[in-house]
Write an enzyme that holds these catalytic residues in place. Structure first.
Site, PDB file in Angstrom:
ATOM      1  N   ASP A   1      -6.512   2.234   2.331  1.00 19.79           N
ATOM      2  CA  ASP A   1      -6.983   0.849   2.267  1.00 19.79           C
ATOM      3  C   ASP A   1      -7.241   0.366   3.699  1.00 19.79           C
ATOM      4  O   ASP A   1      -8.276   0.682   4.278  1.00 19.79           O
ATOM      5  CB  ASP A   1      -5.925   0.031   1.517  1.00 19.79           C
ATOM      6  CG  ASP A   1      -6.323  -1.404   1.269  1.00 19.79           C
ATOM      7  OD1 ASP A   1      -7.511  -1.666   1.038  1.00 19.79           O
ATOM      8  OD2 ASP A   1      -5.431  -2.287   1.291  1.00 19.79           O
TER       9      ASP A   1
ATOM     10  N   LYS B   1     -10.865   2.927  -0.166  1.00 19.50           N
ATOM     11  CA  LYS B   1     -11.580   1.643  -0.110  1.00 19.50           C
ATOM     12  C   LYS B   1     -12.086   1.491   1.328  1.00 19.50           C
ATOM     13  O   LYS B   1     -11.433   0.865   2.169  1.00 19.50           O
ATOM     14  CB  LYS B   1     -10.629   0.495  -0.461  1.00 19.50           C
ATOM     15  CG  LYS B   1     -10.263   0.438  -1.928  1.00 19.50           C
ATOM     16  CD  LYS B   1      -9.712  -0.925  -2.344  1.00 19.50           C
ATOM     17  CE  LYS B   1      -8.247  -1.032  -2.100  1.00 19.50           C
ATOM     18  NZ  LYS B   1      -7.611  -2.192  -2.787  1.00 19.50           N
TER      19      LYS B   1
HETATM   20  P1  5GP Z   1      -3.016   0.798   3.828  1.00 16.98           P
HETATM   21  O1  5GP Z   1      -1.862   0.990   4.773  1.00 16.98           O
HETATM   22  O2  5GP Z   1      -4.095   1.841   3.958  1.00 16.98           O
HETATM   23  O3  5GP Z   1      -3.552  -0.599   3.850  1.00 16.98           O
HETATM   24  O4  5GP Z   1      -2.453   0.840   2.371  1.00 16.98           O
HETATM   25  C1  5GP Z   1      -1.873   1.915   1.852  1.00 16.98           C
HETATM   26  C2  5GP Z   1      -0.962   1.531   0.727  1.00 16.98           C
HETATM   27  O5  5GP Z   1      -1.174   0.205   0.200  1.00 16.98           O
HETATM   28  C3  5GP Z   1      -1.270   2.465  -0.404  1.00 16.98           C
HETATM   29  O6  5GP Z   1      -0.543   3.665  -0.255  1.00 16.98           O
HETATM   30  C4  5GP Z   1      -0.862   1.656  -1.603  1.00 16.98           C
HETATM   31  O7  5GP Z   1       0.521   1.830  -1.802  1.00 16.98           O
HETATM   32  C5  5GP Z   1      -1.145   0.225  -1.207  1.00 16.98           C
HETATM   33  N1  5GP Z   1      -2.448  -0.220  -1.737  1.00 16.98           N
HETATM   34  C6  5GP Z   1      -3.600  -0.417  -1.070  1.00 16.98           C
HETATM   35  N2  5GP Z   1      -4.600  -0.799  -1.891  1.00 16.98           N
HETATM   36  C7  5GP Z   1      -4.060  -0.831  -3.123  1.00 16.98           C
HETATM   37  C8  5GP Z   1      -4.598  -1.134  -4.426  1.00 16.98           C
HETATM   38  O8  5GP Z   1      -5.779  -1.437  -4.646  1.00 16.98           O
HETATM   39  N3  5GP Z   1      -3.715  -1.047  -5.446  1.00 16.98           N
HETATM   40  C9  5GP Z   1      -2.407  -0.711  -5.287  1.00 16.98           C
HETATM   41  N4  5GP Z   1      -1.643  -0.677  -6.369  1.00 16.98           N
HETATM   42  N5  5GP Z   1      -1.871  -0.410  -4.094  1.00 16.98           N
HETATM   43  C10 5GP Z   1      -2.707  -0.464  -3.024  1.00 16.98           C
END
Ligand code: 5GP
Ligand code: MG
Length: 187
Positions: free
Chosen positions: A110, A138
């Site tokens: 994300d 994403k």
């Molecule tokens: P980042 O550090 O890349 O922002 O996010 C990673 C973590 O955020 C992912 O491993 C997940 O646990 C959570 N996350 C990010 N986007 C989503 C989403 O659309 N749905 C859910 N359930 N968790 C998300």
């Protein structure tokens, strides 16, 4: 007896983004790619739980190397759909990564902050190589420059649940990836 149509929470979905059949096909494809790329390497898989639990379980069974598995727990989502703090590693790996070819497995990329932090940590512990494999990406949400080496599906910027991904710790058991009806995010 559970319904053959799946868990009742399926009715909470507004729409499905990735079906169980598509997930299965894509994981088989990732398996072929990983078996090729790691054919001559001693592989260590590190799954970032809880989110990667179901993806990792299915992916591992496509891999033919005598790999080792470890898990670590990272946390940034304490509250609904919003990351409430920078990613924290709240439960460390048990295995020694020194000299290992590490494949990090996560549910979704994300902002990129979690995988950037975990990859940095694993490198600092002396891994021989670090690559990442995510089921979902994403791309439009990145806040730090980070790309995964293996991606299952690119998805739009929507908060998704199912197949390991939760909303307030629920919906991980859904067999597909989908978006909840707005009233369930509100409640
Ligand atoms: P980042 O550090 O890349 O922002 O996010 C990673 C973590 O955020 C992912 O491993 C997940 O646990 C959570 N996350 C990010 N986007 C989503 C989403 O659309 N749905 C859910 N359930 N968790 C998300
Ligand atoms: Mg996660």
């Amino acid at each position: 007896m559970p319904s053959p149509k799946g868990p009742p929470e399926l009715k909470h979905l507004d729409h499905v983004l990735v079906t169980p059949a598509a997930i299965k096909r894509r994981i088989a494809g990732l398996g072929v790619q990983l078996n090729h790329d790691y054919a001559s390497k001693d592989m260590m898989v590190v799954a970032i739980v809880n989110g990667a639990l179901i993806f990792a379980a299915d992916l591992l069974r496509q891999l033919s190397s005598p790999l080792r598995l470890d898990c670590l727990r990272a946390s940034s989502y304490h509250d609904g759909t919003k990351a409430t703090h920078e990613p924290r590693i709240v439960d460390q790996m048990k295995l020694d990564v020194r000299g290992q070819h590490v494949l990090l497995v996560d549910d979704i990329l994300d902002t990129g902050k979690t995988l950037a932090a975990v990859a940095g940590l694993v490198r600092s512990k002396g891994a021989a190589s670090v690559r990442t494999c995510v089921l979902l990406d994403k791309k439009g949400r990145r806040q730090v420059p980070f790309e995964a080496d293996y991606v299952g599906f690119d998805i739009p910027n929507e908060f998704v649940v199912g197949y390991g991904l939760d909303f307030n710790e629920r919906y991980r058991n859904l067999p597909c990836i989908g978006v909840l009806k707005p009233k369930y995010y509100a409640g």
